[in-house]
Scaffold this motif. Structure first.
Motif, short mmCIF file in Angstrom:
data_model
loop_
_atom_site.label_atom_id
_atom_site.label_comp_id
_atom_site.label_asym_id
_atom_site.label_seq_id
_atom_site.Cartn_x
_atom_site.Cartn_y
_atom_site.Cartn_z
N GLU A 170 -2.38 -7.69 5.90
CA GLU A 170 -1.07 -7.74 5.25
C GLU A 170 -0.91 -9.00 4.40
O GLU A 170 0.21 -9.43 4.12
CB GLU A 170 0.08 -7.65 6.27
CG GLU A 170 0.00 -6.46 7.22
CD GLU A 170 -0.03 -5.11 6.51
OE1 GLU A 170 0.56 -5.01 5.43
OE2 GLU A 170 -0.67 -4.18 7.03
N GLY A 202 0.80 -1.22 0.00
CA GLY A 202 0.00 0.00 0.00
C GLY A 202 0.84 1.28 0.00
O GLY A 202 0.50 2.25 -0.68
N THR A 214 -7.14 0.11 3.50
CA THR A 214 -7.70 -1.03 4.24
C THR A 214 -8.15 -0.59 5.64
O THR A 214 -9.22 -0.97 6.10
CB THR A 214 -6.70 -2.19 4.30
OG1 THR A 214 -6.29 -2.49 2.97
CG2 THR A 214 -7.30 -3.44 4.94
N SER A 216 -1.51 -4.19 -3.36
CA SER A 216 -2.36 -3.96 -2.17
C SER A 216 -3.26 -2.75 -2.42
O SER A 216 -3.14 -2.07 -3.43
CB SER A 216 -1.50 -3.60 -0.96
OG SER A 216 -0.65 -4.62 -0.61
MG MG Z 1 -1.98 -2.68 2.78
#
Ligand code: MG
Ligand code: ASP
Length: 416
Positions: A198, A8, A42, A36
């Protein structure tokens, strides 16, 4: 074929995604790119889930912030008039719309339905951008390929079904580069699942295993795997090479370098993983492979917070071994407690575990029926692998050591 994974932090803004393009354009091999969710999406979606479940009025503004963020990144890369940006806007607004209509289901099921969307949007943007830059790419919806069991938020892969689907889809007949989502999958009946926070590293490893990739490269916002968290110990250094075994030991001890499930699929096919710096492509990074590095290993220091140390004493002074031990572990396993350290004495047993409520509360209640229980919460577990006296001193200085366990390779201590 190589599998590249971008976390991310590496795709948190347009500059990050441009950098991702540079990295990929510089490769002349076939690639599967696992991405991601953008930045901290998230976490933001976990907030949306919470607000939706509790009927919180912040829901709409949270959805809007997520949509604005994605549209800003996408139009910066693709232009305001892009057809792809319009499609993305449609996806984002139908997401928030669906929340007002949909009935609530089981908590973890709903979590997966909401939180999985971050990866759908991020990969949509990344693939559209790579394509707009002239690369021969294709987007794959991993929810149609990764078949999992029904354990929402911690789903396990059904390997036979997943293998067949992944081999069929990633055949490189229609593209040189596939872009797909980490972290998510779906059950046989099509319910979306997630693989644990993760979890994108794990996705990359599973794809690499199934496709017999030459290697996995994980692009991160750190120079590689370090021998300690530099925020904790500023003298930390990057490790050039570690074995699969070392990596598993490190993650088990609490190092947040890669998802704990990642190593096994790689180890089974002897596929090396290379952890590299996204920002500095000249940095050598860390290679994780079968072979142990030559020469002496640097001490590796790992801290795991949020621990509880439980001492269990049978009331009748009977030995803790044998039947008592089996009964004890049965209770812990039934609640899914993550046990990190066990030390048995003649008439007591000490267990250090992740302090997750309400599970731990239930276990303590159960154990108190047959045993006397003492515990310390708010503890930390410290692990020093390849220890030296100086390294142990560096982490224990001034702390109260409640328990310590030494093996040939490591010292593990529970402290507060
Ligand atoms: Mg992430
Ligand atoms: N986006 C997910 C998370 O933040 C998965 C991942 O990043 O690997 O947990």
């Amino acid at each position: 074929m190589k599998v590249f994974k971008f976390g991310g932090a590496s795709v948190r803004d347009g500059a990050g995604i441009r950098n991702l393009y540079d990295i990929i354009a510089g490769e002349n091999d076939r690639l599967t790119v696992v991405v991601s969710a953008l930045g901290k999406t998230t976490n933001a979606l976990e907030e949306v889930h919470r607000a939706w479940r509790s009927g919180d009025s912040s829901l709409q503004s949270e959805c809007k912030a997520i949509a604005d963020y994605h549209l800003e990144v996408a139009s910066g890369l693709l232009g305001d008039n892009s057809h792809d940006v319009a499609s993305l806007a449609g996806m984002l607004s139908s997401f928030s719309g669906s929340l007002t209509e949909r009935k609530q289901g089981e908590f973890d099921h709903d979590y997966d339905m909401i939180v999985s969307m971050g990866e759908i949007w991020s990969t949509f943007i990344v693939e559209a951008y790579l394509r707009s830059m002239g690369l021969k790419t294709r987007w794959h919806d991993i929810r149609k390929l990764f078949v999992t069991d029904e354990r929402h938020r911690e789903a396990g892969i059904l390997w036979d079904e997943t293998s067949a689907a992944v081999k069929g889809a990633f055949d490189f007949h229609d593209a040189d580069i596939y872009v797909t989502q980490g972290f998510i999958g779906a059950t046989l009946s099509g319910e979306v699942t997630t693989l644990g926070r993760e979890g994108s590293d794990y996705t990359a490893a599973v794809i690499a295993n199934i496709l017999d990739a030459e290697r996995v490269v994980v692009w991160k916002d750190v120079p590689g795997i370090m021998n300690a968290d530099p925020k904790w110990l500023p003298s930390a250094v990057t490790l050039a090479h570690i074995s699969y075994n070392e990596a598993v030991e490190m993650t088990f001890s609490g190092a947040k370098v890669i998802h704990p499930k990642t190593i096994k699929p790689l180890h089974n096919k002897k596929i090396p993983m290379h952890v590299r710096s996204f920002a500095d492509r000249t940095a050598p990074g860390t290679v994780i492979s079968e072979e142990a590095p030559l020469g002496k290993m640097e001490p590796v220091l790992v801290k795991k917070e949020g621990q509880i140390l439980i001492s269990i004493l049978p009331r009748d002074l009977s030995f803790v071994m044998g039947e008592n031990l089996a009964a004890l572990f049965h209770i812990l396993a039934c609640q899914g407690i993550k046990v990190n350290l066990v030390q048995a004495g003649a008439v007591s047993i000490n267990i250090c575990a992740d302090h997750e409520e309400p599970k731990i509360g239930k276990v303590l209640e159960e154990l108190r029926k047959d045993y006397t229980i003492l515990y310390n919460d708010g503890a930390e577990m410290l692990t020093v692998r390849h220890f030296t006296p100086e390294a142990v001193d560096a982490v224990t200085g001034g702390r109260e050591v409640l328990l310590s366990q030494t093996t040939r390779n490591s010292v593990r201590m529970v402290v507060r």
